[in-house]
Scaffold this active site. Structure first.
Site, mmCIF file in Angstrom:
data_model
loop_
_atom_site.group_PDB
_atom_site.id
_atom_site.type_symbol
_atom_site.label_atom_id
_atom_site.label_comp_id
_atom_site.label_asym_id
_atom_site.label_seq_id
_atom_site.Cartn_x
_atom_site.Cartn_y
_atom_site.Cartn_z
ATOM 1 C CG HIS A 29 14.337 -11.821 -37.105
ATOM 2 N ND1 HIS A 29 14.611 -10.481 -37.311
ATOM 3 C CD2 HIS A 29 14.409 -12.416 -38.332
ATOM 4 C CE1 HIS A 29 14.838 -10.278 -38.602
ATOM 5 N NE2 HIS A 29 14.720 -11.425 -39.239
ATOM 6 C CB CYS A 30 8.589 -12.761 -38.079
ATOM 7 S SG CYS A 30 7.408 -13.624 -39.141
#
Length: 264
Positions: free
Chosen positions: A125-126
């Site tokens: 998850h960026c």
């Protein structure tokens, strides 16, 4: 898509966009190579730089708002635990049900606590894009990093060209203050972009995700493999070709069965 834009990621995306255009404006208004080209009537380089910035912003929003590969239904329709237990098991680990969304997870999928969904071929998850990077948007994430890096390096060169000498340090900082601030921001983001692009290209070349690389000891389908063994690795060329050129959902269970030595 619009609901995603105005949830928690709105502030991150708005900040990224605002920062991009503020720095671009600084580069155009100060006495940089861009400004000198405009004054001479040579508009090719300014237009190309502007289009590159626009492309980077469009790719940023495309990747951040794209479905990364959310698992929205069971991969095996109509199956139940009793029927699955009657089927002889091969070396493929049994598919598990997610403890959060209660859906059957395909191999290489993982539940994201932030997005509240399981994601196919979950990478990470960026926080930069406020979205997961998964099977559907991973290739576009790398394309975005490449375009963003090109824009940052070009902006770094342009900012350096606008630094003007002065008689005193105080006057020098006053004249070049905005350009110096732009240099610091662009420099930091350039280092981050280089590191991310290098890491992701390496992992793609060996067909491994960030999650698998960092949490190998906790992943059921990798526990029985050797420390250097990757059941999804088909060689650098095939890995890169499949990643960038094959746009479809992959049944990783079949790949795992073919490449695991003790498969039945």
């Amino acid at each position: 898509m619009m609901q995603n834009m105005f949830r928690t990621g709105f502030l991150v995306r708005a900040t990224h966009t605002l920062l991009t255009w503020v720095i671009t404006l600084i580069l155009f208004l100060h006495n940089t190579d861009l400004r000198k080209c405009e004054e001479r009537g040579e508009l090719l380089l300014p237009v190309l730089f502007f289009l590159l910035v626009v492309l980077s912003v469009l790719l940023y929003f495309a990747v951040s708002l794209m479905d990364p590969g959310f698992v929205l239904a069971d991969s095996v329709k109509g199956s139940n635990e009793e029927m699955e237990s009657m089927i002889p098991q091969s070396s493929t680990p049994r598919l598990r049900r997610c403890g959060h969304c209660l859906l059957q997870q395909p191999m290489r999928a993982k539940h994201c606590q932030t997005c509240k969904h399981c994601v196919r071929r979950f990478d990470h998850h960026c926080p930069w894009i406020e979205n997961c990077v998964g099977e559907r948007n991973h290739r576009w994430f790398i394309v975005y990093l490449l375009v963003q890096l090109l824009a940052l390096l070009w902006a770094l060169h342009i900012a350096l060209s606008g630094i003007s000498p002065s008689l005193t340090w105080a006057l020098w900082f006053r004249v070049n203050g905005f350009l110096l601030a732009a240099l610091v921001v662009v420099g930091i983001f350039s280092v981050v972009a280089v590191m991310l692009l290098g890491i992701h290209l390496y992992l793609v070349s060996i067909n491994c995700t960030t999650w698998e690389f960092m949490s190998r000891h906790r992943i059921a389908y990798l526990k029985n493999c050797g420390d250097e063994e990757n059941p999804f690795d088909r060689g650098v060329f095939c890995n890169l070709w499949d990643f960038f050129c094959i746009c479809r959902t992959v049944a990783w269970e079949q790949t795992y069965d073919r490449n695991t030595p003790n498969s039945v």
